[in-house]
Design a protein around this motif. Structure first.
Motif, short mmCIF file in Angstrom:
data_model
loop_
_atom_site.label_atom_id
_atom_site.label_comp_id
_atom_site.label_asym_id
_atom_site.label_seq_id
_atom_site.Cartn_x
_atom_site.Cartn_y
_atom_site.Cartn_z
N MET A 1 0.66 -1.26 -0.14
CA MET A 1 0.13 -0.01 -0.05
C MET A 1 0.89 1.35 -0.03
SD MET A 1 -3.00 0.96 2.63
CE MET A 1 -3.24 -0.57 2.98
N ALA A 2 0.55 1.99 -0.87
CA ALA A 2 1.24 3.43 -0.85
C ALA A 2 1.18 4.48 0.16
CB ALA A 2 0.92 4.12 -2.27
N ARG A 3 2.25 5.10 0.73
CA ARG A 3 2.05 5.73 1.80
C ARG A 3 2.65 7.26 1.24
NH1 ARG A 3 -1.19 3.74 4.30
NH2 ARG A 3 -0.89 2.04 5.94
N ILE A 4 2.03 7.66 0.51
CA ILE A 4 2.44 9.25 -0.22
C ILE A 4 2.73 10.07 0.96
CG2 ILE A 4 1.26 10.92 -1.53
CD1 ILE A 4 0.24 8.91 -3.31
N GLY A 5 1.60 10.13 1.80
CA GLY A 5 1.80 11.30 3.00
C GLY A 5 2.96 11.09 3.76
N ASP A 6 3.90 9.89 3.78
CA ASP A 6 5.04 9.78 4.71
C ASP A 6 6.21 10.18 3.97
OD1 ASP A 6 3.57 8.57 6.64
OD2 ASP A 6 3.82 6.54 5.74
N ASN A 7 6.17 10.48 2.55
CA ASN A 7 7.38 10.97 2.00
C ASN A 7 7.58 12.55 2.32
OD1 ASN A 7 7.81 8.61 0.81
ND2 ASN A 7 6.40 9.03 -1.23
N PRO A 8 8.79 12.96 2.55
CA PRO A 8 9.07 14.32 2.77
C PRO A 8 9.08 15.18 1.43
CG PRO A 8 11.19 12.89 2.71
CD PRO A 8 10.04 12.04 2.76
N VAL A 51 9.67 19.49 3.99
CA VAL A 51 8.51 19.40 4.95
C VAL A 51 7.98 18.23 4.89
CG1 VAL A 51 6.23 20.36 5.24
CG2 VAL A 51 7.93 22.03 4.07
N VAL A 52 7.67 17.75 6.28
CA VAL A 52 6.91 16.45 6.62
C VAL A 52 5.62 16.66 7.12
CG1 VAL A 52 7.13 14.14 7.73
CG2 VAL A 52 9.17 15.42 6.85
#
Length: 184
Positions: A1-8, A51-52
């Motif tokens: 499952m992709a976790r786009i939000g976790d990428n800085p 930004v994270v």
């Protein structure tokens, strides 16, 4: 499952990012300034060059907002550094477009020309070569606004499925239907 939000979210030296107490993100770059209200439940950590976005829990709503918030900020960073551009092609005999002052004047086979005044944040221009289809170029730093203006222009005369006449995106493929004579 992709976790786009976790990428800085990386940004260069020419971009400055700031967040106020109400989670309003302001991004300034060489092409301009954009602001966006991010959901107050999301937290933003700003480092020197990235930004994270962090979410409070793993609830479905928070997971959805996590990726959305990150995507909005990435689009803002790209907008103030490179900008966005959409190109529309006008196909049809007698279909023309031209700029008069700030107004886009389009003839699309109706009994009257259509005058379209774009928003101040979007630049619209026409590239017309003799013997070629006119191309309307929509440019700006806000991805959402550029897309909305391009969609509004396209909706004035969407491409019809039999001859393909109308306004379409340059890279859009319109599948053509066979006419009545092909059914025989």
């Amino acid at each position: 499952m992709a976790r786009i939000g976790d990428n800085p979210i990386p940004f260069g030296d020419e971009v400055t990012v700031s967040v106020d107490d109400h989670n309003v993100v302001t991004i300034e770059g060489p092409k301009g300034t954009l602001t966006e209200q991010i959901d107050p439940e999301m937290t933003l950590d700003i480092a020197d060059d990235h930004v994270v976005v962090r979410r409070p829990t793993n609830q479905k709503r928070h997971r959805s907002l996590h990726g959305l918030s990150r995507s909005l900020i990435v689009n803002m960073v790209e907008g103030v550094t490179e900008g966005y551009k959409k190109e529309l092609k006008i196909i049809g005999v007698g279909y023309r477009a031209q700029m008069s002052d700030e107004t886009l004047e389009i003839a699309l086979g109706y009994s009257h020309p259509i005058y379209f005044l774009p928003p101040s944040d979007v630049a619209v221009s026409v590239d017309s070569d003799r013997g070629q289809d006119d191309i309307i170029i929509v440019e700006g730093i806000d991805k959402e606004l550029v897309g909305q203006v391009a969609a509004k222009i396209r909706s004035l005369r969407p491409p019809e499925p039999y001859k393909g006449k109308g306004v379409r995106y340059v890279d859009e493929h319109v599948p053509l239907k066979a006419g009545k004579t092909a059914a025989r």
